[in-house]
Design a protein around this motif. Structure first.
Motif, short mmCIF file in Angstrom:
data_model
loop_
_atom_site.label_atom_id
_atom_site.label_comp_id
_atom_site.label_asym_id
_atom_site.label_seq_id
_atom_site.Cartn_x
_atom_site.Cartn_y
_atom_site.Cartn_z
N PHE A 2 9.41 -8.20 3.81
CA PHE A 2 9.33 -7.70 4.18
C PHE A 2 10.33 -6.33 3.80
O PHE A 2 10.05 -5.27 4.55
N GLY A 3 10.85 -6.85 2.49
CA GLY A 3 11.80 -5.28 1.52
C GLY A 3 10.94 -5.18 1.17
O GLY A 3 11.22 -4.05 0.78
N ILE A 4 9.32 -4.87 0.78
CA ILE A 4 8.27 -4.40 -0.37
C ILE A 4 7.89 -3.53 1.32
O ILE A 4 7.30 -1.83 0.57
N ASP A 5 7.95 -4.26 2.31
CA ASP A 5 7.31 -2.16 3.60
C ASP A 5 8.40 -1.56 3.81
O ASP A 5 8.46 -0.60 4.04
N LEU A 6 9.55 -2.49 3.38
CA LEU A 6 10.85 -1.78 3.54
C LEU A 6 11.26 -0.31 3.23
O LEU A 6 11.37 0.89 3.24
N LEU A 7 11.06 -1.17 1.26
CA LEU A 7 11.06 0.00 0.48
C LEU A 7 9.62 1.35 0.27
O LEU A 7 9.75 1.93 -0.54
N GLY A 8 8.73 1.02 1.43
CA GLY A 8 7.62 1.90 1.67
C GLY A 8 8.61 2.88 2.85
O GLY A 8 7.20 3.54 2.69
N ILE A 9 9.06 2.66 3.12
CA ILE A 9 10.08 4.12 3.95
C ILE A 9 10.80 4.77 3.25
O ILE A 9 11.60 4.94 2.94
N LYS A 10 10.29 6.36 3.75
CA LYS A 10 10.78 7.57 2.65
C LYS A 10 12.32 7.34 2.96
O LYS A 10 12.75 7.15 4.32
N ASN A 11 12.82 8.27 2.03
CA ASN A 11 14.49 8.37 2.96
C ASN A 11 15.58 7.24 3.50
O ASN A 11 16.18 7.11 4.14
N LEU A 12 15.05 6.14 3.09
CA LEU A 12 16.73 4.85 3.28
C LEU A 12 16.32 3.62 2.62
O LEU A 12 16.22 3.97 1.10
N GLN A 13 17.72 4.07 2.79
CA GLN A 13 18.65 3.17 1.92
C GLN A 13 18.84 1.50 2.46
O GLN A 13 19.05 1.22 3.33
#
Length: 302
Positions: free
Chosen positions: A147-158
Motif C-alpha cells: 500500500f505504501g509503495i503504491d501511494l508513493l507512486g502518486i505525485k504531489n502526495l505527502q
C-alpha cells in the motif's frame, strides 16, 4: 469495525433501487421530516442534536433515504459521532477526533415511522479555505508495504506514517524500503485539492481494500460560527443541484441498466421531482442559537 460498516453500507446502497439516499441529517416535528443537508463539517450533527433538545424526533444525522414513489423519508437511526478533544478521542471508536453517542443516549425519542418531508435546509458553511485533502487510513497486517509503495507512486502526495503510537513522520520517496510488513499501521495522506488526485486515491483504496480496516476523512470545513446566520428560500432545482454533489450511493448506481451508460441529467431530474412539494432553503453558517432559532421558525406548529 468502522471499515466493515462502510463496506456493508456501500454494498446496501449500491443495490437500492427504490430509494434516493441523501447525505443529510433528519429530525421530525409533528409527523413531518426536516432535512438538514450539507458537506462534512457544515454543522449537520450539531444542529440535529440541538433540535432534539427542543423536542424533535431523531431520524438520522447523516443518512436521508427518500422513497422514489411515495416521496416519504425513512429513519436511519445509527449512532451519532461528535467532535471530541479529549486525550483518548477515537481510541476505541476507530474515528480520530470523534466520540460516539448511541441512539438510546440521545436527548429525544428515536422516530420509527416514515413521514413526508416538510422542508429541506441546505447548510452553507461559507467559502472553504482548505487547499488540501487529508485521509487517515488504517492498514492491516501484510498490506502496509504494498500500500505504501503504491501511494508513493502518486505525485504531489505527502505521506505520513505513525506506528505503535509513535509520532507521525513524513515518508520520502526513497524511504519505501522502510515500510513495515506484518503489523497494523496508520497512514495519514495529504494532497492538493483541485488537481484530480481524488479519483486516483479512491482507485488505490479499492485495489487494496482487503488490507484496509479504516478510512477517515481528516480535512474539514471550518465555518464561522460567530456571525449571524441568514436563512434564504431557494428554488427546488438549486437545492437538487447541491444534493447531487454529495449523495450516499455509488455513482455506478445511477447508470442506465439497459445501456450501462450514465444518463445525463436523469439523476438531477429525479431529485428535482422528489423535492417538488418541499420548501427549500439555504442557511448560512453562524451562531448555533441563531441557526437553531431560524429552523424552529420553519417548523413551528401549523
Amino acid at each position: 469495525m468502522s471499515c466493515a460498516l462502510q463496506r456493508v453500507l456501500r454494498t446496501i446502497f449500491a443495490e437500492i433501487e427504490d430509494f434516493m439516499v441523501i447525505h443529510a441529517g433528519v429530525v421530525e416535528r409533528n409527523g413531518r421530516a426536516v432535512i438538514l443537508a450539507g458537506p462534512p463539517g457544515a454543522g449537520k450533527t450539531t444542529l440535529v442534536l440541538e433540535l432534539l433538545k427542543k423536542g424533535c424526533g431523531f431520524f438520522s444525522d447523516d443518512f436521508c433515504p427518500i422513497h422514489k414513489v411515495t416521496k416519504r423519508v425513512y429513519p436511519f437511526p445509527r449512532s451519532v459521532w461528535v467532535a471530541d478533544d479529549s486525550p483518548n478521542k477515537g481510541k476505541k471508536t476507530g474515528r480520530k477526533g470523534k466520540s460516539c453517542i448511541r441512539p438510546d443516549q440521545l436527548p429525544s425519542r428515536v422516530f420509527s415511522k416514515s413521514c413526508r418531508p416538510k422542508c429541506l435546509v441546505c447548510l452553507d458553511p461559507g467559502r472553504n479555505t482548505n487547499s488540501f485533502c487529508e485521509l487517515e487510513i488504517g492498514v492491516k497486517s501484510g498490506g502496509a508495504k504494498g500500500f505504501g509503495i503504491d501511494l508513493l507512486g502518486i505525485k504531489n502526495l505527502q505521506l505520513f506514517h505513525h506506528k505503535d503510537g509513535g509520532p507521525s513522520a513524513i515518508v520520502p520517496p526513497q524511504g519505501r524500503q522502510t515500510f513495515g510488513n506484518g503489523q497494523l499501521s496508520d497512514w495519514h495522506i495529504r494532497y492538493p485539492a483541485g488537481q484530480g488526485l481524488t479519483p486516483k486515491i479512491m482507485e488505490l483504496l479499492a485495489r487494496h481494500e482487503q488490507h484496509i480496516w479504516n478510512v477517515y476523512r481528516g480535512d474539514r470545513i471550518h465555518p464561522d460560527f460567530e456571525r449571524d446566520p441568514v436563512l434564504t428560500p431557494i428554488a427546488t432545482h438549486e437545492a437538487a443541484f447541491r444534493l447531487l454533489r454529495d449523495l450516499k450511493q455509488e455513482p455506478g448506481f445511477f447508470q442506465n441498466r439497459d445501456t450501462r451508460r450514465y444518463a445525463p441529467g436523469e439523476l438531477f431530474m429525479e431529485l428535482n421531482s422528489l423535492l417538488e412539494d418541499v420548501s427549500c432553503y439555504q442557511l448560512s453558517a453562524g451562531r448555533l442559537d441563531g441557526m437553531t432559532g431560524l429552523i424552529e421558525e420553519l417548523i413551528i406548529d401549523d
